[in-house]
Design an enzyme around this catalytic site. Structure first.
Site, PDB file in Angstrom:
ATOM      1  N   ALA A  63       0.851  -1.188   0.000  1.00  8.25           N
ATOM      2  CA  ALA A  63       0.000   0.000   0.000  1.00  8.25           C
ATOM      3  C   ALA A  63       0.886   1.238   0.000  1.00  8.25           C
ATOM      4  O   ALA A  63       2.084   1.157   0.258  1.00  8.25           O
ATOM      5  CB  ALA A  63      -0.876  -0.006   1.243  1.00  8.25           C
ATOM      6  N   GLY A 107      -0.645  -5.295   0.303  1.00 14.19           N
ATOM      7  CA  GLY A 107      -1.701  -5.209  -0.701  1.00 14.19           C
ATOM      8  C   GLY A 107      -1.284  -5.865  -2.007  1.00 14.19           C
ATOM      9  O   GLY A 107      -2.133  -6.338  -2.773  1.00 14.19           O
ATOM     10  N   GLU A 110      -2.073  -9.393  -1.648  1.00 11.37           N
ATOM     11  CA  GLU A 110      -3.541  -9.531  -1.628  1.00 11.37           C
ATOM     12  C   GLU A 110      -4.112  -9.455  -3.043  1.00 11.37           C
ATOM     13  O   GLU A 110      -5.039 -10.195  -3.395  1.00 11.37           O
ATOM     14  CB  GLU A 110      -4.146  -8.456  -0.708  1.00 11.37           C
ATOM     15  CG  GLU A 110      -3.827  -8.759   0.764  1.00 11.37           C
ATOM     16  CD  GLU A 110      -4.270  -7.677   1.717  1.00 11.37           C
ATOM     17  OE1 GLU A 110      -3.891  -6.501   1.498  1.00 11.37           O
ATOM     18  OE2 GLU A 110      -4.999  -7.991   2.673  1.00 11.37           O
ATOM     19  N   GLU A 130       2.335  -6.091   7.064  1.00  8.32           N
ATOM     20  CA  GLU A 130       1.560  -5.028   7.715  1.00  8.32           C
ATOM     21  C   GLU A 130       1.838  -4.909   9.203  1.00  8.32           C
ATOM     22  O   GLU A 130       1.831  -3.819   9.775  1.00  8.32           O
ATOM     23  CB  GLU A 130       0.061  -5.270   7.513  1.00  8.32           C
ATOM     24  CG  GLU A 130      -0.447  -5.052   6.108  1.00  8.32           C
ATOM     25  CD  GLU A 130      -0.268  -6.267   5.196  1.00  8.32           C
ATOM     26  OE1 GLU A 130       0.426  -7.223   5.579  1.00  8.32           O
ATOM     27  OE2 GLU A 130      -0.826  -6.222   4.078  1.00  8.32           O
TER      28      GLU A 130
END
Ligand code: NAI
Length: 709
Positions: A63, A107, A110, A130
């Site tokens: 991210a 992310g 993901e 994270e």
């Protein structure tokens, strides 16, 4: 379509290339760009499958961390996050193959897990890091990962955040194929193989989710490990709970639970603190007046003077970075001792499996012991680590002045002495700088780089870049007694002693700081480092004592009794042969005696008072350091405390901790201590001003950055 995502075709395969250098972070525009490209592919009947690949050096590193701050400060709503894109990938009528090189982190992983398949080059890494920012995966990572990799692996990856290499990821089931040769070509070939075949969405694959009986021990072991290795941190526990949700709830509900836990973490002080640290580590490299283009000296060969505790560790640090280093001592026996310690330390690492015997041999071969200055004229840097004493340091700097090349950096590892005065013994004070390592120098990550008044920009820039080469984090500090870290540590340890003199239990003082999250309490640190060090310094500087100002009494008395701490088997605590501490009645008696002599009637002291006295002593001195310009920014102080003093990262450092409490509150409490305990607690002017203006240290940093930009 924006340039952030590029669309092209290779025959019947569509290629979506993410183009957001340097690491293809998922900044605004990137998810939207991918979604638009998917629609394009879906609309083209000639297309059979899609490859999603990163341009440049990586797939998607994660991210955009700046976005988190915008959400928590209310500038922006998180909205549905990545979920719309993930659904589009998952439900794409043309199967999507994620082609991974570099990193698929956070992310990025993901996104890859929402694709039909994943292929990767052997050097690629995947991970859910994270947790290192006090967060958990927030876009289905905790739900899809256990479906691909199984519960145990998913818990491990989400809880600790460590990267997994492609081969490990393939073994775990996260990656379908390792591509040899060109990734894009390989991915396109793979896409052709799978085109037209049925796709099982990751969300529908429940076979690796295990049974409650199988999973319970996994979660229990994970919580146990979190308690031991991630003490005080919330995010690892939240990550475990989120994976647990994947095993208990249908996918959509698991995603909801993950979102709830993610939000809890995102708005927590811990996450804000860890994000502050993440950016702080980058900020400390920025030095006003020393721009990035400043030329630096190339460091290929080093020389260290003094093979004691520090010199030995410093020599190892250079050898570990592959830099050959001369190590000079005054006498053969000291040299032998120093070298034996180095050998023992390396052998310990080999025994623990940290590296091989071969690596140890290579490193040992890089260290050349010597009793003379022969070869010093080849050194690009000379580091002095002899006994702490101005006379000796000046003598050493005068000696190296005759031998060192004119462009050699001359560094002193002094912990208390003036770099300017040391530099005065050199004909080239602009080449002189402080390199204040922390013990053990080969382990501790902090390097305080002390700028003397003559130190050149080039020497500062070289030192900062060298710190990175050595695997350290360099923080520039001004030339004052104790520099930044130890200067603040003085009042902190002083208050620890005062608290005991006033009636607090030794154990209560240490455990208050341990519970706060420090690696160790202040009195335990004293015992570990040696109480005699401070005792000698106090004796040397006794002429600077101000009459009428309270001074701590207990450590001097302990030293007079020969109790120097762990090295003599006794200090604040007594130690058994395994260095396990226990309470010593002798010390309790000494405390009573000192109280009687000083006319102190012991009182009961709350844990809150202990915590406030110790931490606010750090903050007040930190504010003074900032006000004097001895640290560039409050975040520099924070980074020093996290990397040199065992301050818990999830508190963000002492200055950030003060910010989270509110400076008005901190100032008020310090003013109270000032009234009660006198001059040592005079509030720092900067703290007083910021508290009055309702500002924080972080805001002060930002204002200072604007002013110097
Ligand atoms: P140490 O006593 O372990 O080592 C000093 C070494 O210097 C001794 O082995 C001694 O034989 C050698 N030496 C003395 N004169 C010499 C000369 N003319 N040429 C070559 N070698 C000579 O001391 P330590 O702890 O390593 O401290 C060294 C410096 O590092 C001091 O300035 C100290 O303040 C500083 N320092 C110490 C820290 C610590 O935790 N011990 C932390 C950071 C800095």
């Amino acid at each position: 379509m924006s340039d952030l995502v590029l669309y092209s075709t290779s025959g019947d395969i569509a290629v979506i290339t993410i183009n957001n250098p340097p690491v293809n972070a998922l900044s605004p525009g990137v998810p939207e760009g991918i979604a638009e490209s998917l629609e394009k592919a879906a609309a083209d009947s000639a297309i059979k499958a899609v490859v999603l690949i990163g341009g440049g050096r990586s797939f998607i590193a994660g991210a955009d961390i700046k976005e988190f701050g915008k959400i928590t400060s209310g500038q922006k709503d998180r909205g549905p996050g990545l979920h719309p894109l993930l659904s589009a990938l998952e439900n794409s009528p043309r199967p999507v193959v994620a082609a991974i090189h570099g990193q698929a982190f956070g992310g990025g992983l993901e996104v890859a897990m929402a694709c039909a398949h994943r292929v990767a080059v052997a050097a690629a890494q995947v991970g859910q890091p994270e947790v290192k920012l006090g967060l958990i995966p927030g876009a289905g990572g905790t739900q899809r990962l256990p479906r691909l990799a199984g519960v145990a692996k998913a818990v491990e990856m989400c809880q600790f955040g460590e990267p997994v290499k492609a081969s490990g990821a393939q073994q775990a089931g996260v990656i379908d194929r390792i591509i040899e040769g060109d990734l894009l070509e390989g991915a396109i070939a793979f896409a052709r193989e799978i085109a037209g075949k049925p796709v099982r969405r990751v969300r529908d694959r429940n076979e690796k989710l295990g049974t409650a009986e199988e999973n319970e021990p996994i979660f229990e072991a994970a919580r146990d490990a979190a308690g031991k290795r991630q003490r005080g941190l919330m995010a690892p526990l939240a990550a475990i709970r989120a994976v647990e949700a994947a095993t208990r709830l249908p996918f959509e509900e698991g995603v909801q639970e993950e979102a709830r836990l993610f939000r809890e973490c995102l708005f927590s002080t811990q996450s804000k603190a860890l994000i502050h640290v993440f950016f702080g580590e980058r900020t400390v490299a920025k030095i006003p007046g020393v721009p990035k283009e400043t030329p630096i000296y190339t460091i290929r060969r080093a020389a260290v003077i003094g093979a004691g505790t520090m010199g030995g560790g410093i020599a190892m640090t250079y050898a570990n970075a592959g830099i050959p280093v001369l190590l000079k001592e005054a006498a053969q026996d000291a040299l032998d001792r120093g070298l034996n310690t180095i050998r023992r330390n390396y052998a310990n690492s080999v025994a623990k499996g940290r590296f091989s015997q071969q690596v140890m041999d290579q490193r040992m071969a890089l260290i050349t012991p010597t009793l003379t200055y022969d070869g010093f004229n080849q050194a690009d840097i000379i580091v002095e680590a002899v006994f702490e004493g101005m006379g000796l340091k000046k003598q050493v700097f005068a000696e190296i002045d005759d031998i060192a090349r004119p462009d050699a950096v001359l560094a002193s590892n002094t912990s208390t002495l003036s770099i300017d005065e040391i530099a005065s013994a050199s004909s080239r004070p602009h080449m002189v700088v402080g390199h204040h390592f922390f013990s053990p120098a080969n382990v501790m990550r902090l390097l305080e780089i002390v700028r003397g008044k003559a130190t050149s920009k080039e020497v500062i820039a070289t030192s900062m870049s060298l710190a990175r080469m050595l695997g350290k984090i360099g923080v520039l500090v001004g030339n004052c007694r104790g520099f930044v870290g130890n200067r603040m540590f003085g009042p902190y340890r002083r208050e620890a002693q005062f608290l005991v003199e006033e009636g607090a239990d030794i154990e209560a003082v240490d455990s208050a700081m341990f519970e706060f999250g420090m690696a160790m309490g202040p009195l335990q640190v004293g015992d570990l480092a040696g109480l005699d060090v401070g005792w000698r310094i106090r004796k040397e500087f006794s002429h600077l004592e101000v009459p009428g100002v309270r001074k701590p009494l207990l450590e001097d008395r302990l030293c007079e009794m020969g109790r120097y701490g762990q090295k003599t088997g006794a200090g604040w605590y007594k130690y058994d042969e395994n260095r396990r501490p226990s309470r010593d009645p002798v010390v309790i008696e000494l405390i009573g005696q000192v109280q009687r002599e000083a006319g102190i009637s012991p009182r009961s002291i709350s844990q809150q008072e202990i915590t406030d006295r110790l931490l606010y002593a750090l903050v007040n001195e930190g504010a003074r350091i900032l006000e004097e310009g001895m640290a560039l920014r409050s975040v520099d102080i924070d980074i020093i405390y996290l990397n040199g003093y065992g301050f818990p990262a999830y508190r963000g450092g002492p200055m950030f901790y003060a910010d989270t409490l509110g400076l008005a509150k901190v100032h008020e409490r310090i003013s109270g201590f000032h009234k009660q305990h006198g001059v040592l607690w005079t509030p720092a002017l900067l703290l007083e001003r910021l508290a009055g203006e309702g500002k924080s240290f972080s805001e002060h940093d930002r204002a200072a950055a604007v002013a110097t930009a």
